[in-house]
Every structure is written in C-alpha cells, then in structure tokens.
Enzyme design. Structure first.
Site, PDB file in Angstrom:
ATOM      1  N   ASP A  88       3.979 -32.831 -25.276  1.00 15.17           N
ATOM      2  CA  ASP A  88       4.217 -34.192 -25.770  1.00 15.17           C
ATOM      3  C   ASP A  88       2.920 -34.837 -26.247  1.00 15.17           C
ATOM      4  OD1 ASP A  88       3.265 -34.313 -23.057  1.00 15.17           O
ATOM      5  OD2 ASP A  88       3.885 -36.411 -22.966  1.00 15.17           O
ATOM      6  N   GLU A 183       3.762 -34.993 -20.143  1.00 14.63           N
ATOM      7  CA  GLU A 183       2.514 -35.178 -19.383  1.00 14.63           C
ATOM      8  C   GLU A 183       1.960 -36.574 -19.587  1.00 14.63           C
ATOM      9  OE1 GLU A 183      -2.000 -34.910 -18.868  1.00 14.63           O
ATOM     10  OE2 GLU A 183      -0.816 -35.566 -20.567  1.00 14.63           O
TER      11      GLU A 183
HETATM   12 ZN   LIG Z   1      -3.534 -34.151 -22.678  1.00 13.28          ZN
END
Ligand SMILES: [Zn+2]
Length: 418
Positions: A88, A183
C-alpha cells in the site's frame, strides 16, 4: 571490503515502474482487510510475476497478503529467512495516476517536476541528493506520490528472487517472501499467518538511505488525562467554579517548550506530544503520546507529565484528574539483540554489495517491530526510498540495484555461516 563478484542484472527499475502505476493507497476509515480492494490488483500481479520466475507456491490470499517460497538448494540446516515489503501507499498523498519520470545521469542541482513546476526537489531540503551524482533518479511528474515506499522494496525482493532462481549455483536456505497490505495505516501484520510463513527471522526492505539497517524503533505509550472540574452557573461562579478546559490548557502550557517535543528533538531523543483535547466546563480529556528508545526514558517522561498535572491541580483544589497510561509498542531492539547474527549477517551483506553499513534507529514504529514481538525478529534494511508520503518522493536505480545485491548476498551469507 569485498566487491561483488556476481553478474547482477539491471531489471529492478523496470519492475518498479510496472508497480508504481498501480494505485494501492490504503484507507484508515475502512474496516475491511485489505482496507482498499485495489491493493489486490498489485498483489495478484506480484504473485503472477513470482510464479512466472518459477516460484510455484506464490499466491495472494483472501486478506490481500502475498506469500511465496524459494526452496533451499543447500544440504545444510539453515534458518528460514523472510523478506517483507508492503504494497500500500500512504493515505496522506494521492497515489492515483502516478507518472514516473527518470532523471538520467543526475548532474546535481534541484529537480523541478514537469507537471507541477512548484514541486521542486531541492538539494537544500534533500541533502541525500548529493550522493546521487551520475545516478538515474526516478521521480513523479509532481502531481502524486511515487510509491517508492514501498514498491522499491517489492521490486528489489522480486528481482533478487529472480536472480537466485536463475543462479542455482548460489547456495541458500529456504527463503520466504511476504508482501503485506495496509502498512501505512498500521495494520500491515493484522492478518499475517505466521504459522504458514514459518520463518525464523525476517527483514523488511523499507528503509531510506542505501547502506542503512535499522534495528531499533521507538517504544511508545499513550497517555489519557481525564479532568473533573467544578461547574456552576457563570453568574454565580466566584470562588466556586473550577474550569476543566482551563485546567487542561494549563497542563499543555506547562509542557516543556525547548525540549521533549517532536519539533525540538531528533536522533535518540524522545518526547511528550499532545494529540487531542476535548471537553467542557465540567470535564475535559487530554490525550498525549509518549515516545522514547528506552523504558526508563518513557517512565521519566510520564513522571514529568504527572508532576506537571499535580502542580497545575494545586490551583484547583476541588477538581480531580485521572491519568491512564497504555502501552502502544516497544523498541524491537530487545528482541533482535537476542539473535545478533540477524544484524551481523545483514551488515556483511551490505558490505558485499559495496556499501559501508550504517546501523540506525527509526523514530516511529514499524510492522517489523510488531512482527518482532509476535515472535519473528525483523529489522529494516534500506530500499533507497526518499521523501516518502510526498509528491517529491524519489529513488535511484543504483540504490535499488544495491538493495537487490544486498538481499542476494544476505541469503547466501546465512547459508555460508550455517
Ligand atoms: Zn514503508
């Protein structure tokens, strides 16, 4: 220093350019996993590319994680090593319609981005550019982020995997590959299946400057102060009213101003940082985050906070407060230090890639930090990404190639030293 004797390829940038044009922005407001379905578009492509290079078990799972295994080609008993990156990009900056450009053979100076000429990567703000003379620097056109955080890591891991598969004479143990969603919104390891992964140690490939390895994160607590004031009608308040909002404001006013705040600290210094305030006359709530690299440092800051509160409360004898401290995450160093070979081997791999290894710390938490405390010790190795979460984000081809070499050498060093 041993120069790299291996005939490395120059394919990592091509891979990288394929990945950055796929929008994978995560969304903190979403309750699903992955938080945005579009992350699976990239996940499916990565799994397919891994299968195409001969990694037969590569797959995307229902939660948007990609798992793959390069089988061992050595007789030795070797710890299983995992390389991990996230798919992401940050919700802080658009990742839709990324148009990368390459500044070839960079000669120094500021880089003006073509589609929005107010976006300038200035040497003054990005001193790391000084180490990139002669390199090929990938930037955006100035309208979006680039997504080198962390698509550089994805490209580097797949390129290294390809190289290992193509060169079976290079001995290594079982290598696991893990690509995570979300993340950037702190959920990258929420749905990871560590049993299925069955790795002994892991490395995130998500660091900044070439040559760096980070084995420390902040330790983090959250502090919530609830203040009960004394409410009366404002027309008849003399000598009676104790205003909860004013008490909260007085506490904030007394926080250290020249130290102990994000805007006055760097390197290994921690801080107390207010992140929320709400209330009315009768009750107010104040939330802060506390950060330090050591447990003692956290406690010291929390003691200081309580001392400030007590002093303020002396002026409001009929009011009361409650201070709640909640642990958020801990410095992963204590876990990683139990296995010094994890960092030692990575430092040697960085050396064999022709770089001087630099051990540093992260002023934040990482998924590697969470993985470490879930039982998978996981420091962070450079990916070469710079100015991430912004339209000025950049990465150089040469740094990505160094990261590929580091990963390949690292796989070999674990075999060699087993
Ligand atoms: Zn990163």
């Amino acid at each position: 220093m041993v120069a790299s004797p291996l005939a490395f390829t120059h394919t990592v940038t091509e891979r990288f350019l394929r990945y950055v044009v796929i929008d994978t922005q995560s969304d903190p407001a979403s309750a699903t996993c992955p938080s945005t379905a579009k992350q699976k578009d990239l996940g499916a492509l990565l799994a397919r590319e891994l299968r195409e290079i001969g990694i037969v078990d590569a797959h995307l799972d229902a939660h948007g994680y990609v798992y793959a295994t390069i089988p061992s080609n050595s007789e030795k008993k070797i710890p299983v090593i995992c390389f991990c990156s996230h798919m992401d990009t940050s919700p802080d900056c658009s990742g839709a319609g990324v148009k990368p450009q390459i500044v070839r053979n960079y000669r120094g100076g500021d880089i003006v981005l073509p589609a929005d000429r107010t976006q300038i990567i200035r040497v003054a703000d990005h001193p790391a550019l000084a180490d990139q003379i002669g390199n090929d620097i990938v930037t955006t056109d100035g309208t979006t982020l680039l997504g080198a955080d962390n698509k550089a890591g994805l490209a580097e891991i797949i390129d290294a995997a390809h190289f290992l598969v193509q060169n079976p004479q290079l001995k290594h143990g079982t290598i696991k590959i893990l690509f995570t969603p979300d993340e950037e919104i702190g959920r990258g390891v929420d749905k990871v299946d560590l049993g299925k992964l069955s790795a002994d140690f892991a490395y995130t490939i998500d660091g900044e400057t070439a040559g760096h390895i980070e084995d420390e994160t902040f330790s983090a607590d959250g502090a919530t102060i609830t203040i009960e004031g004394v409410s009366t009608h404002p027309g008849f308040a003399k000598g009676k009213m104790e205003h909860a909002i004013k008490i909260a404001a007085a506490i904030i006013e007394r926080l250290p101003k020249t130290t102990c705040s994000p805007e006055t600290t760097e390197a290994r210094q921690g801080f107390l940082h207010p992140i929320g305030i709400s209330g009315e006359l009768e009750q107010a709530t104040l939330s802060l985050i506390v950060r330090d690299f050591t447990e003692a440092g956290l406690q010291e800051k929390e003691a200081l906070l309580e001392q400030i509160i007590r002093e303020v409360m002396k002026g409001f004898p009929r009011s009361s407060y409650r201070l709640e401290i909640k642990p958020q995450y801990r410095n992963m160093k204590e876990v990683i230090d139990r296995h010094p070979e994890i960092v030692d081997n990575a430092m040697e791999a960085i050396r064999r890639a022709g770089l001087e290894p630099v051990r540093s710390s992260i002023r934040g938490g990482t998924d590697g930090c969470r993985l470490s405390f879930m039982g998978l010790p996981c420091p962070n190795i450079f990916a070469g990404e710079h100015a991430f979460h912004s339209r000025l984000e950049w990465v150089s081809r040469q740094d990505m190639e160094k990261a590929v070499q580091t990963i390949v050498h690292l796989a070999m060093i674990w075999e060699e030293r087993a």
